[in-house]
Design an enzyme around this catalytic site. Structure first.
Site, short mmCIF file in Angstrom:
data_model
loop_
_atom_site.label_atom_id
_atom_site.label_comp_id
_atom_site.label_asym_id
_atom_site.label_seq_id
_atom_site.Cartn_x
_atom_site.Cartn_y
_atom_site.Cartn_z
N SER A 43 57.94 -1.99 -31.87
CA SER A 43 59.19 -1.26 -32.00
C SER A 43 59.43 -0.53 -30.68
CB SER A 43 59.10 -0.27 -33.16
OG SER A 43 60.26 0.50 -33.26
N HIS A 156 56.75 -2.87 -38.96
CA HIS A 156 55.29 -2.93 -38.96
C HIS A 156 54.73 -3.58 -40.22
CE1 HIS A 156 54.46 0.38 -35.73
NE2 HIS A 156 55.15 -0.65 -35.28
N GLU A 165 56.77 4.25 -40.65
CA GLU A 165 55.46 4.91 -40.73
C GLU A 165 55.51 6.13 -41.64
OE1 GLU A 165 53.53 5.72 -36.99
OE2 GLU A 165 54.60 4.09 -36.01
N GLU A 206 49.02 -1.10 -37.56
CA GLU A 206 48.35 0.14 -37.17
C GLU A 206 47.36 0.61 -38.21
OE1 GLU A 206 51.37 2.94 -36.06
OE2 GLU A 206 52.13 1.65 -34.46
N ASP A 243 57.90 8.49 -39.43
CA ASP A 243 58.54 7.79 -38.31
C ASP A 243 59.36 6.65 -38.90
OD1 ASP A 243 59.37 6.36 -36.12
OD2 ASP A 243 57.38 5.71 -35.50
N GLU A 287 60.04 11.68 -36.78
CA GLU A 287 60.19 10.98 -35.50
C GLU A 287 61.21 9.85 -35.64
OE1 GLU A 287 57.58 7.63 -33.14
OE2 GLU A 287 56.50 9.25 -34.13
N ASP A 314 61.47 9.44 -29.77
CA ASP A 314 60.65 8.39 -29.14
C ASP A 314 61.54 7.43 -28.37
OD1 ASP A 314 58.88 6.36 -28.45
OD2 ASP A 314 58.60 5.64 -30.49
N LYS A 339 54.31 8.06 -24.55
CA LYS A 339 53.60 6.79 -24.49
C LYS A 339 53.47 6.37 -23.02
CE LYS A 339 55.39 5.10 -28.93
NZ LYS A 339 56.38 4.19 -29.58
N HIS A 367 49.74 6.10 -29.27
CA HIS A 367 49.30 4.72 -29.07
C HIS A 367 50.49 3.78 -29.18
CE1 HIS A 367 48.92 3.88 -33.69
NE2 HIS A 367 49.99 4.56 -33.39
N LYS A 390 49.02 10.46 -32.06
CA LYS A 390 49.23 9.33 -32.99
C LYS A 390 48.30 8.22 -32.52
CE LYS A 390 53.11 7.68 -34.43
NZ LYS A 390 54.50 7.13 -34.47
#
Length: 431
Positions: A43, A156, A165, A206, A243, A287, A314, A339, A367, A390
């Site tokens: 993403s 994901h 998430e 993840e 997220d 997020e 993000d 990131k 991450h 994270k």
């Protein structure tokens, strides 16, 4: 002792999704060598630095990184021999000049970042310092509270959940080691609850579970049940963080919650949904609750919710000081996800964090969904002192490697180690 660069080389390796990525080795003239491996996101924000892929269909479906590897070996390496490894900023600036493009499209951000990280690690070894001390100084003693992704949806996971998430934050733990235990026990409790309900207990990229659920809300309900089953108090010992990765379900000016069947929503309606959730569930961080180009929506969301929870940007910021500065000026969020591979060098990442610090904003070291066993991120989180990381769920070795490194760091620091809730208490209450 001299710590000049004697050689730089790169290799194509595989990340946690089985896709190619770049590993870089830096060798110094004193015999020290260091490795760094570059992660990759699924993403991604449209303004991220370019991850150079080979294209074509002959190798790895076009995802090979042989060109990025060649750029390290043939274009970067010859120019760095003789440089002092400790001169991180000058080396990073040189790499940017050598590339010559805003998005690092010439050499590739994956090539540049691999070199930047390996140089930092080699310099730390040369100085006989832990990486977190080398990058953050002797005051780098704060362990981060982990955001553990334990339920997945969106891009994901191939399931019926729109939001990407659902995370837990062990905000009430007295130490990182205990926070990790809180999270691991909750993860195992959630697995048992899912199995009892007949839900799949396979995990996503993840490490979070990815079952088909009746609604997005059920994800929160299941996690609360798992927290309680593990013997903890929701909101006091363990809080929730979300997220949604809203860019992934933003279509034609609306947010289409099609996977769950909740249909289209405007920015305001989606913020209203989050507001309802905040009243019902102990959510402390949100997020990417809106799409990366919805600057007006983010401003409104922060005005409505920012006094109660952390609003993290993000994709809208992509660890880029230009976008972060705009966000600070417009009060778009009150925190930034950081990131390394979004921007492409250690120096630029630190500059992004300094902007957050100057504004009094939070920042979360993160991450990517495509990770490696490299633990650079763990040291970096301690070095930067923001108190949040994270790194995924408490399973899959590429995630656990980061957590285990943080356990090592906490043990090394001993009584000097600091662990505390990074979010003000007024943001945990006032429902």
């Amino acid at each position: 002792m001299s710590s000049k660069i004697a050689g730089v080389s790169a290799l194509e390796i595989l990340d946690s999704r089985g896709n190619p990525t770049v590993r870089v080795r830096v060798e110094l003239d004193n015999g020290i060598s260091a490795l760094a491996s570059v992660p990759s996101g699924a993403s991604t924000g449209e303004n991220e630095a370019l991850e150079l892929r080979d294209g074509g269909r002959n190798r790895y479906g076009g995802k090979g990184v042989l060109q990025a590897v060649a750029n390290v070996n043939n274009r970067i390496a010859p120019n760095l021999v003789g440089w002092e490894a400790g001169d991180q900023e000058s080396i990073d600036r040189y790499l940017l000049d050598l590339d010559g493009t805003p998005a690092k499209a010439n050499l590739g951000a994956n090539a540049i970042l691999g070199v930047s990280m390996a140089v930092a690690r080699a310099a730390a070894l040369a100085k006989k310092l832990p990486l977190y001390t080398y990058l953050g100084g002797t005051e780098a003693v704060r362990l981060p509270v982990p955001m553990m992704n334990i339920l997945n949806g969106g891009k994901h996971a191939d399931n019926s959940v729109d939001f990407q998430e659902f995370m837990i934050m062990p905000i009430g733990a007295p130490s990182f080691a205990e926070a990790l235990r809180y999270g691991a026990e909750t993860f195992q409790a959630l697995k048992q609850i899912l199995a009892q309900k007949g839900y799949a207990t396979s995990v996503g990229d993840e490490g979070g579970f990815a079952p088909n659920l009746a609604s997005n809300e059920e994800a929160c309900e299941l996690i609360l049940a798992a927290i309680a089953a593990a013997g903890y108090m929701p909101g006091k010992d363990i809080a929730l963080a979300l997220d949604p990765a809203a860019s992934s379900f933003y279509e034609n000016g609306v947010y289409n919650l099609s996977k769950s069947g909740q249909g289209p929503k405007t920015s305001r309606e989606l913020t209203g949904l989050y507001e309802e959730w905040i009243k019902r569930y102990p959510i402390v961080s949100l997020e990417d609750g809106l799409a990366e180009n919805d600057w007006g929506g983010f401003r409104e969301q922060t005005a409505i919710l920012g006094g109660r929870i952390q609003i993290v940007g993000d994709d809208i910021f992509v660890t880029n000081t230009r976008f972060i500065a705009r966000g600070i000026g417009e009060q778009t969020t009150n925190a930034v996800l950081i990131k390394l591979n979004q921007i492409g060098t250690v120096t630029e990442t630190i500059e992004a964090i300094k902007l957050c610090q100057q504004a009094g904003w939070g920042y979360v070291i993160s991450h990517r969904s495509g990770e490696t066993e490299d633990t650079f991120l763990a040291d970096f989180a301690v070095a930067m002192g923001g108190g949040q990381i994270k790194a995924g769920s408490v399973c899959r070795s590429e995630r656990i490697a980061k957590y285990n490194r943080l356990l090592e760091i906490e043990a090394e620091l001993g009584s000097k180690a600091v662990f505390r809730n990074p979010l003000p208490l007024n943001k945990l209450r006032n429902r």
